[in-house]
Design a protein around this motif. Structure first.
Motif, PDB file in Angstrom:
ATOM      1  N   LEU A 169       9.525  11.889   3.438  1.00  0.00           N
ATOM      2  CA  LEU A 169       8.321  11.451   4.436  1.00  0.00           C
ATOM      3  C   LEU A 169       8.796  10.275   5.506  1.00  0.00           C
ATOM      4  O   LEU A 169       7.609  10.477   6.506  1.00  0.00           O
ATOM      5  N   ALA A 170       9.686   9.558   5.938  1.00  0.00           N
ATOM      6  CA  ALA A 170       9.704   8.931   6.500  1.00  0.00           C
ATOM      7  C   ALA A 170      10.137   9.484   8.037  1.00  0.00           C
ATOM      8  O   ALA A 170       9.328   9.010   8.833  1.00  0.00           O
ATOM      9  N   SER A 171      11.093  10.811   7.545  1.00  0.00           N
ATOM     10  CA  SER A 171      10.536  11.047   9.147  1.00  0.00           C
ATOM     11  C   SER A 171       9.809  11.778   9.585  1.00  0.00           C
ATOM     12  O   SER A 171       9.172  12.254  10.451  1.00  0.00           O
ATOM     13  N   VAL A 172       9.126  12.232   8.442  1.00  0.00           N
ATOM     14  CA  VAL A 172       7.593  12.712   8.856  1.00  0.00           C
ATOM     15  C   VAL A 172       6.674  12.180   9.382  1.00  0.00           C
ATOM     16  O   VAL A 172       5.827  12.042  10.500  1.00  0.00           O
ATOM     17  N   THR A 173       6.454  10.527   8.520  1.00  0.00           N
ATOM     18  CA  THR A 173       5.391   9.885   9.665  1.00  0.00           C
ATOM     19  C   THR A 173       5.926   9.401  11.258  1.00  0.00           C
ATOM     20  O   THR A 173       5.017   8.989  11.550  1.00  0.00           O
ATOM     21  N   GLU A 174       7.629   9.534  11.027  1.00  0.00           N
ATOM     22  CA  GLU A 174       8.013   8.674  12.165  1.00  0.00           C
ATOM     23  C   GLU A 174       7.374   9.649  13.190  1.00  0.00           C
ATOM     24  O   GLU A 174       6.470  10.255  14.578  1.00  0.00           O
ATOM     25  N   ALA A 175       7.273  11.224  12.797  1.00  0.00           N
ATOM     26  CA  ALA A 175       7.920  12.961  13.898  1.00  0.00           C
ATOM     27  C   ALA A 175       5.801  12.531  14.611  1.00  0.00           C
ATOM     28  O   ALA A 175       5.453  12.723  15.449  1.00  0.00           O
ATOM     29  N   ALA A 176       5.601  11.737  12.813  1.00  0.00           N
ATOM     30  CA  ALA A 176       3.462  12.173  13.562  1.00  0.00           C
ATOM     31  C   ALA A 176       3.208  11.100  14.793  1.00  0.00           C
ATOM     32  O   ALA A 176       2.260  10.996  14.813  1.00  0.00           O
ATOM     33  N   ASP A 177       4.001   9.969  14.126  1.00  0.00           N
ATOM     34  CA  ASP A 177       3.142   8.908  14.847  1.00  0.00           C
ATOM     35  C   ASP A 177       3.864   9.290  16.320  1.00  0.00           C
ATOM     36  O   ASP A 177       2.784   9.156  17.233  1.00  0.00           O
ATOM     37  N   GLU A 178       5.021   9.458  16.839  1.00  0.00           N
ATOM     38  CA  GLU A 178       5.438   9.608  18.155  1.00  0.00           C
ATOM     39  C   GLU A 178       5.330  10.808  18.641  1.00  0.00           C
ATOM     40  O   GLU A 178       4.546  10.811  20.325  1.00  0.00           O
ATOM     41  N   GLU A 179       4.514  12.128  17.947  1.00  0.00           N
ATOM     42  CA  GLU A 179       4.259  13.496  18.589  1.00  0.00           C
ATOM     43  C   GLU A 179       2.559  13.722  18.704  1.00  0.00           C
ATOM     44  O   GLU A 179       2.156  14.008  19.148  1.00  0.00           O
ATOM     45  N   LEU A 180       1.700  13.044  17.476  1.00  0.00           N
ATOM     46  CA  LEU A 180       1.018  13.103  16.536  1.00  0.00           C
ATOM     47  C   LEU A 180      -0.305  12.030  17.331  1.00  0.00           C
ATOM     48  O   LEU A 180      -1.474  12.302  17.653  1.00  0.00           O
ATOM     49  N   GLY A 181       0.188  10.892  17.271  1.00  0.00           N
ATOM     50  CA  GLY A 181      -0.066   9.517  18.201  1.00  0.00           C
ATOM     51  C   GLY A 181      -0.842   9.801  19.852  1.00  0.00           C
ATOM     52  O   GLY A 181      -1.749   9.240  19.473  1.00  0.00           O
ATOM     53  N   PRO A 182      -0.455   9.701  20.848  1.00  0.00           N
ATOM     54  CA  PRO A 182      -0.824  10.246  22.041  1.00  0.00           C
ATOM     55  C   PRO A 182      -1.732  11.106  22.041  1.00  0.00           C
ATOM     56  O   PRO A 182      -2.318  10.775  23.054  1.00  0.00           O
ATOM     57  N   VAL A 183      -2.146  12.027  21.477  1.00  0.00           N
ATOM     58  CA  VAL A 183      -3.231  12.993  21.364  1.00  0.00           C
ATOM     59  C   VAL A 183      -4.192  12.277  22.164  1.00  0.00           C
ATOM     60  O   VAL A 183      -5.511  13.221  22.185  1.00  0.00           O
ATOM     61  N   SER A 184      -4.952  11.175  20.718  1.00  0.00           N
ATOM     62  CA  SER A 184      -6.350  10.258  20.595  1.00  0.00           C
ATOM     63  C   SER A 184      -5.747  10.230  22.143  1.00  0.00           C
ATOM     64  O   SER A 184      -7.694  10.268  22.719  1.00  0.00           O
ATOM     65  N   GLU A 185      -5.557   9.967  23.338  1.00  0.00           N
ATOM     66  CA  GLU A 185      -4.890   9.300  24.504  1.00  0.00           C
ATOM     67  C   GLU A 185      -5.363  10.160  25.753  1.00  0.00           C
ATOM     68  O   GLU A 185      -6.210   9.950  26.579  1.00  0.00           O
ATOM     69  N   ALA A 186      -4.713  11.916  24.658  1.00  0.00           N
ATOM     70  CA  ALA A 186      -4.455  12.889  25.692  1.00  0.00           C
ATOM     71  C   ALA A 186      -4.768  14.430  24.775  1.00  0.00           C
ATOM     72  O   ALA A 186      -4.235  15.245  24.197  1.00  0.00           O
ATOM     73  N   PRO A 187      -6.262  14.530  24.423  1.00  0.00           N
ATOM     74  CA  PRO A 187      -6.363  15.722  23.946  1.00  0.00           C
ATOM     75  C   PRO A 187      -6.116  17.345  24.318  1.00  0.00           C
ATOM     76  O   PRO A 187      -5.382  17.695  23.291  1.00  0.00           O
ATOM     77  N   GLU A 188      -5.606  16.928  25.700  1.00  0.00           N
ATOM     78  CA  GLU A 188      -5.473  18.582  25.352  1.00  0.00           C
ATOM     79  C   GLU A 188      -4.195  18.877  25.625  1.00  0.00           C
ATOM     80  O   GLU A 188      -4.049  19.796  26.127  1.00  0.00           O
ATOM     81  N   THR A 189      -3.491  18.029  25.195  1.00  0.00           N
ATOM     82  CA  THR A 189      -1.753  18.095  24.697  1.00  0.00           C
ATOM     83  C   THR A 189      -2.003  18.717  22.634  1.00  0.00           C
ATOM     84  O   THR A 189      -0.698  18.218  22.428  1.00  0.00           O
ATOM     85  N   LEU A 190      -3.186  18.467  22.502  1.00  0.00           N
ATOM     86  CA  LEU A 190      -2.658  19.045  20.883  1.00  0.00           C
ATOM     87  C   LEU A 190      -2.042  20.706  19.693  1.00  0.00           C
ATOM     88  O   LEU A 190      -1.555  20.151  19.839  1.00  0.00           O
ATOM     89  N   GLU A 191      -2.349  21.029  21.257  1.00  0.00           N
ATOM     90  CA  GLU A 191      -1.528  22.258  20.356  1.00  0.00           C
ATOM     91  C   GLU A 191       0.086  21.981  20.937  1.00  0.00           C
ATOM     92  O   GLU A 191       1.284  22.772  19.926  1.00  0.00           O
ATOM     93  N   ALA A 192       0.492  21.361  21.827  1.00  0.00           N
ATOM     94  CA  ALA A 192       1.755  21.167  22.447  1.00  0.00           C
ATOM     95  C   ALA A 192       2.271  20.368  21.499  1.00  0.00           C
ATOM     96  O   ALA A 192       3.379  20.154  20.571  1.00  0.00           O
ATOM     97  N   SER A 193       0.800  19.037  21.030  1.00  0.00           N
ATOM     98  CA  SER A 193       2.089  18.210  20.733  1.00  0.00           C
ATOM     99  C   SER A 193       2.393  18.596  18.887  1.00  0.00           C
ATOM    100  O   SER A 193       2.767  18.318  18.287  1.00  0.00           O
ATOM    101  N   LEU A 194       1.210  19.437  18.622  1.00  0.00           N
ATOM    102  CA  LEU A 194       1.409  20.563  16.702  1.00  0.00           C
ATOM    103  C   LEU A 194       2.301  20.510  16.778  1.00  0.00           C
ATOM    104  O   LEU A 194       3.445  20.636  15.974  1.00  0.00           O
ATOM    105  N   ILE A 195       3.095  21.309  18.085  1.00  0.00           N
ATOM    106  CA  ILE A 195       4.112  22.792  17.571  1.00  0.00           C
ATOM    107  C   ILE A 195       5.513  21.262  18.357  1.00  0.00           C
ATOM    108  O   ILE A 195       6.337  21.780  17.405  1.00  0.00           O
ATOM    109  N   ARG A 196       5.335  20.473  18.461  1.00  0.00           N
ATOM    110  CA  ARG A 196       6.773  19.317  18.817  1.00  0.00           C
ATOM    111  C   ARG A 196       6.870  19.239  17.713  1.00  0.00           C
ATOM    112  O   ARG A 196       7.587  19.006  17.029  1.00  0.00           O
ATOM    113  N   PHE A 197       5.508  18.395  16.869  1.00  0.00           N
ATOM    114  CA  PHE A 197       5.910  17.776  15.759  1.00  0.00           C
ATOM    115  C   PHE A 197       6.807  18.698  14.064  1.00  0.00           C
ATOM    116  O   PHE A 197       7.294  18.473  13.712  1.00  0.00           O
ATOM    117  N   VAL A 198       6.013  19.824  14.481  1.00  0.00           N
ATOM    118  CA  VAL A 198       6.611  20.632  13.378  1.00  0.00           C
ATOM    119  C   VAL A 198       7.907  21.359  14.130  1.00  0.00           C
ATOM    120  O   VAL A 198       8.715  21.022  13.194  1.00  0.00           O
TER     121      VAL A 198
END
Length: 208
Positions: free
Chosen positions: A75-104
């Motif tokens: 869970l700690a690893s998932v949380t860290e990855a989500a914070d770092e890969e998905l967190g910035p999407v709100s400021e850069a919506p165009e990165t959604l697909e790439a961010s989800l791919i990087r997260f997984v």
């Protein structure tokens, strides 16, 4: 069988408890739960057998605590990855697909792709038959809940269309993590292809 309550730790005993769990985890994964004795765990941890019984009560409780610790680490690893890969999407919506791919891909490469993770999954699968609570500890819903929270944020800014955020998180996991588990031994390039295809399928279903 409900888990036995772990006794409160005396001052200076946290290191011993950690050593016991680490030794037990390694022995359970290499020798198997049934073939691992409390004596062997005590010897590997550098503590007395009495100390193990004082801290954990019995071998089944040690296994429960090993799985609990592994689930918390995941869970700690998932949380860290989500914070770092998905967190910035709100400021850069165009990165959604790439961010989800990087997260997984990040979780797949660093956690799910590890020998330790595979060994723990096999251990849980084997031992859950006579200790069902193991599966409850391992198959925790916290990662899906965390992902659902991010998806809800993405919906608020117009990136996703959701009726049930937690169901969307389950669909996302089925299209990515579950398929990765089915091809755990696939080459890295194939695993990354699974990730990209899964994310794209999810977005086709959930984009406005």
């Amino acid at each position: 069988m409900p888990p036995v309550e772990t006794k409160p730790l005396r001052a200076g005993s946290a290191a011993k408890r950690s050593a016991i769990l680490l030794a037990a985890r390694d022995l359970f994964m290499t020798e198997g739960f049934e073939r691992t004795s409390v004596d062997a765990v005590a010897a590997a941890a550098g503590v007395s057998k009495r100390t193990i019984y004082d801290y954990f009560g019995d071998k089944s409780t040690i296994l429960l605590r090993v799985v609990e610790s592994a689930a918390a680490s995941l869970l700690a690893s998932v949380t860290e990855a989500a914070d770092e890969e998905l967190g910035p999407v709100s400021e850069a919506p165009e990165t959604l697909e790439a961010s989800l791919i990087r997260f997984v891909a990040r979780i797949s490469d660093t956690t799910m792709g590890s020998d330790a993770y595979s060994s723990l999954r096999r251990l849980v699968s084997t031992e859950a038959a006579h200790l069902p609570v193991l599966r409850d500890q391992w198959d925790t819903r916290e990662p899906e809940t965390l992902l659902a929270e991010y998806f809800t944020t993405f919906e608020r800014i117009g990136l996703l269309r959701l009726a049930k955020p937690l169901t969307a998180a389950d669909h996302f996991g089925a299209l990515t993590f579950r398929l990765l588990q089915d091809e755990a031994d696939a080459p890295k390039a194939r695993r990354h292809e699974i990730v990209a295809d899964g994310v794209q399928a999810f977005l086709r279903a959930y984009r406005p």
